[in-house]
Design a protein around this motif. Sequence first.
Motif, mmCIF file in Angstrom:
data_model
loop_
_atom_site.group_PDB
_atom_site.id
_atom_site.type_symbol
_atom_site.label_atom_id
_atom_site.label_comp_id
_atom_site.label_asym_id
_atom_site.label_seq_id
_atom_site.Cartn_x
_atom_site.Cartn_y
_atom_site.Cartn_z
ATOM 1 N N ILE A 272 -23.532 4.771 67.405
ATOM 2 C CA ILE A 272 -22.244 5.138 67.992
ATOM 3 C C ILE A 272 -22.025 6.642 67.852
ATOM 4 C CG2 ILE A 272 -19.780 4.640 68.062
ATOM 5 C CD1 ILE A 272 -21.678 2.296 68.749
ATOM 6 N N ASP A 273 -22.349 7.187 66.678
ATOM 7 C CA ASP A 273 -22.244 8.641 66.510
ATOM 8 C C ASP A 273 -23.154 9.363 67.500
ATOM 9 O OD1 ASP A 273 -20.400 8.384 64.514
ATOM 10 O OD2 ASP A 273 -21.792 8.785 62.866
ATOM 11 N N SER A 274 -24.372 8.842 67.692
ATOM 12 C CA SER A 274 -25.285 9.460 68.655
ATOM 13 C C SER A 274 -24.711 9.417 70.060
ATOM 14 C CB SER A 274 -26.643 8.737 68.631
ATOM 15 O OG SER A 274 -27.280 8.887 67.395
ATOM 16 N N SER A 275 -24.049 8.320 70.398
ATOM 17 C CA SER A 275 -23.454 8.190 71.732
ATOM 18 C C SER A 275 -22.318 9.182 71.918
ATOM 19 C CB SER A 275 -22.945 6.753 71.930
ATOM 20 O OG SER A 275 -24.008 5.825 71.848
ATOM 21 N N PHE A 276 -21.474 9.329 70.900
ATOM 22 C CA PHE A 276 -20.396 10.305 70.999
ATOM 23 C C PHE A 276 -20.948 11.724 71.081
ATOM 24 C CE2 PHE A 276 -17.546 6.891 69.822
ATOM 25 C CZ PHE A 276 -16.372 7.248 70.469
ATOM 26 N N ALA A 277 -22.036 11.990 70.361
ATOM 27 C CA ALA A 277 -22.649 13.316 70.431
ATOM 28 C C ALA A 277 -23.138 13.609 71.847
ATOM 29 C CB ALA A 277 -23.802 13.416 69.432
ATOM 30 N N PRO B 259 -17.391 6.177 74.067
ATOM 31 C CA PRO B 259 -18.371 5.077 73.955
ATOM 32 C C PRO B 259 -18.333 4.353 72.605
ATOM 33 C CG PRO B 259 -19.466 7.165 73.599
ATOM 34 C CD PRO B 259 -18.035 7.505 73.933
ATOM 35 N N ILE B 260 -17.287 3.586 72.383
ATOM 36 C CA ILE B 260 -17.159 2.900 71.099
ATOM 37 C C ILE B 260 -18.202 1.796 70.930
ATOM 38 C CG2 ILE B 260 -14.714 3.425 70.794
ATOM 39 C CD1 ILE B 260 -14.032 0.713 71.931
ATOM 40 N N HIS B 261 -18.875 1.409 72.015
ATOM 41 C CA HIS B 261 -19.972 0.442 71.912
ATOM 42 C C HIS B 261 -21.334 1.089 72.182
ATOM 43 C CE1 HIS B 261 -17.194 -2.886 71.493
ATOM 44 N NE2 HIS B 261 -16.575 -2.539 72.601
ATOM 45 N N GLY B 262 -21.367 2.411 72.195
ATOM 46 C CA GLY B 262 -22.618 3.105 72.459
ATOM 47 C C GLY B 262 -22.867 3.266 73.951
ATOM 48 N N ILE B 263 -23.935 3.997 74.282
ATOM 49 C CA ILE B 263 -24.290 4.210 75.680
ATOM 50 C C ILE B 263 -25.711 3.712 75.925
ATOM 51 C CG2 ILE B 263 -22.735 6.149 76.031
ATOM 52 C CD1 ILE B 263 -25.017 8.038 75.644
ATOM 53 N N ALA B 264 -26.008 3.483 77.195
ATOM 54 C CA ALA B 264 -27.229 2.780 77.587
ATOM 55 C C ALA B 264 -28.485 3.423 77.018
ATOM 56 C CB ALA B 264 -27.300 2.713 79.117
ATOM 57 N N ASN B 265 -28.629 4.732 77.164
ATOM 58 C CA ASN B 265 -29.878 5.364 76.782
ATOM 59 C C ASN B 265 -30.084 5.413 75.275
ATOM 60 O OD1 ASN B 265 -31.071 6.202 79.404
ATOM 61 N ND2 ASN B 265 -29.111 7.237 79.607
ATOM 62 N N ILE B 266 -28.993 5.381 74.527
ATOM 63 C CA ILE B 266 -29.121 5.302 73.064
ATOM 64 C C ILE B 266 -29.701 3.952 72.665
ATOM 65 C CG2 ILE B 266 -27.839 5.206 70.892
ATOM 66 C CD1 ILE B 266 -28.061 8.021 71.945
ATOM 67 N N TRP B 267 -29.170 2.874 73.267
ATOM 68 C CA TRP B 267 -29.663 1.536 72.919
ATOM 69 C C TRP B 267 -31.096 1.350 73.389
ATOM 70 C CZ3 TRP B 267 -27.317 -0.438 69.158
ATOM 71 C CH2 TRP B 267 -25.934 -0.333 69.007
#
Length: 843
Positions: free
Chosen positions: A772-777, A745-753
């Motif tokens: 982005i780090d949160s999305s990768f986690a 998810p280099i652009h992040g994921i839905a629930n993070i945003w």
Amino acid sequence: MAHNQIPPAQIIDEQEFLDILAIVLDKDFRIHDDNPNINVSQRETLIDPLQQIQFIVAGPGSGKTTVLVLRVLYLIFVCGNSPNSILITTFTKKTAEELRSRIQGWGLQLVEHLNQNGFEIDIDYPSIIVGTLDSILQEMLTQAQASQGLLGTLLDSQGVRVLLTRIYSSLPQQDRQQIGFYLLTLENDTWEEAESQSRNYRFANSFAQQINRLLTLSDRLIADFVDITAWQPELPELQEAHNLTIAVIQQFWNQMHQRNLYSFSTLALYFAYLIHVDSIPQSILDSVYSSEQLGVDVNVQLLLENLAHLLIDEYQDTNFLQEQIYFQIFRIIRQTDASASISVVGDDDQSLYRFRGSTVELFTQFPDRLVHQIDGVFPEEIQIRFLTNNYRSTAGIIDFYNRFLTLFPQFEQFRVEDKPATIFANLEGRPYNPPLIFITAENSQQLAREIARFVHQVSAEPGLVIDDPNDPYLCPNRGDIAIIANSIQESMGQNIKFLGHLRQAMSEYNYSIFNPQGRSYNDIPSARNLLGLTLLMIDPDSTIQDRLRVDQDSLDRLQQWRNEARAILQDTHEEDAHLHENIADLRLYVEAWHQKRKVNWTHNQLVENWREGRSTMSISRILYDLLRWFPYFTNDKEGIVYFSSMVNLLNQLSIIGGWGEKLVNDTADPTKWQVSVRSAIVSFFIPLASGSINVDETLLETAPRDRMVARTIWTAKGLEFPITIIDIGSEITMNHKSWRPRYFPIHGIANIWLTRRLRPYSPMDPIVEDPIDSSFADVIRKFFVAYSRAESLLVLACTSRVLGHLVDSEPNSRIQAVQVGSPNQHTDNRPILFPPNSYWRYR
């Protein structure tokens, strides 16, 4: 035993308790030379002092259920606590039932042993409060409502979806389009990304997806205590769409309280309000509840009477609302009982439910949050326990997922501090250590064939030879094999997806898979035909349906169902050959309905019972009558689930009120027929056709032993399987951004945003982590959960695009996997889907 030295409330002392555990339950936590494999962490967690606040970090397969059960028995037998002073919450009804069963089973064995040795005790184990938080809160409010009239009816997930679908489908199409796009902007980092999804991926913004997003947003606004009057869109251009979205959600809440209905989230919020949880925004309370509901006052002490000890399982999936309820209960009971305690159990690496509002930081920061929020709690009162010994998986699988967690260096900042790695519990009788297996193919269809062939070899004599020709691996029960994936959808529109190809490939071996959640009702011929015939009976010329202004895709599907049903009646339909045996009877039944003659089958004969005046009939009665032509729904295990789910949906309609599932024929007022049929189409048929209604998850808890099981990563959590096949990229056939949110998810994921857009309007702590780090986690946690389900054989499956250079390696040989995808898809310190390792290539 020195009975006269035991305090009155205590039954036995600690050493006697440990002795009995070893003798009766064969669970030895005593320290002695003959017990070299003692699990010290489990022992310490078990015998912590009565008032000890416990923060238990329990890795996969670490025996946390055993520890929870024995801790409860320790509180009763050694600490002298009454069973009704103990409350245990967990995440699923199935886990709650397992806890309840073990406590009673093991507890009765201890009582029987003691009574055989001079004691006379009888312990009321059923008075221990065990369940999901929702079920426990519902029970407490039910007890309180006798004098207060507090609680109406709790809707399940299907009922909630139907109610929202009815509201949303009544909106003008232009409003739905605005709302659909606005919901996409909440889940993407930029306007442009949302526009790209809306323009290029039709199914990304379908009617069903919009319902999903609206429900997620509704739950998040409640769970995060968002002040909806203060919340504003980031861009002025989105103001109108924002207002429309809030209006739909408020109408949804308003209809619930007008009908005296609750969802799981509104039930929890109401309980929080009644026990005086601070910081709930008044804007949320005023939107969700009536003034009468908010005017109720209850005796909080009476509501929580006798409670002294809270044990909370799966705490890593707790949301802010739930945390505040737990903290307030603990605050209240601690005021009246100095020995009151709270124990939370979970694993931050297995936190998956951000889309439901769960916030992993509530777990990782539990000690600090408890100290800062509850007066009189000090850091030294909180004992951190790590349960790391794994009793589930082979040493190779444990080593694999331990190293997987190290692939993303930034992941450590999202974990419990100083968390140790999982350890293989080296006990006698543990399974042997086969290698990890890779299955690859050029595309998803070929991959499905390879997996079907693998399942056949591993489940049929003589088994699959992996390393040792003299020791083939055999798993005769295909129910012990699970395939776990991000998505288990078998089709999308006209496109067959990987699981659909797998179903077809398995059928070539006369095998099947159990995947009710992977197919919509539109994907199942028998379901389309059953529902199409019902439509022909209640609205034969489609005059009522044609006047509806709802989702056009759903209406087109209803028309398709009608056309197929007509083909059956004309004896030209080929898909369901079994229908042709009684086609004459079927025609007679349908024609009687066309003539408004209410009929049913009695002893295989058509009996008319349509009365003059006012008569009613239910959709469920029609479906049950039609079952005689559809053996799929009575003979096939998936068919039983689908039909049961339809009946449950109709029950929810009755709870919601209005016309429910009833059809009314009133010769004095023909409009009642039209209105009741219209209601049935909008409330029952449209939700099924749109795909906004999912199969009830409670119907999936017991899978057949003769079928391989398909599970999403989320529904596989908490389960374990001897053979686990993980789909790590069946859909990746090209370097396309559509698959990146799930894998890279280099652009992040839905629930993070979504979280970042709501947090400024919530009393929760500000977000400091990089999105982005949160999305990768989150991706790391997701695949960690998938990998840790395996007991003895872990299989990774993907297209050759994922493995690239490994495609041409020798079949059935060892390979070295180094990275996923092409190098230009990677940035510094971003993870890959599996670590470098020696894998056995199945081909």
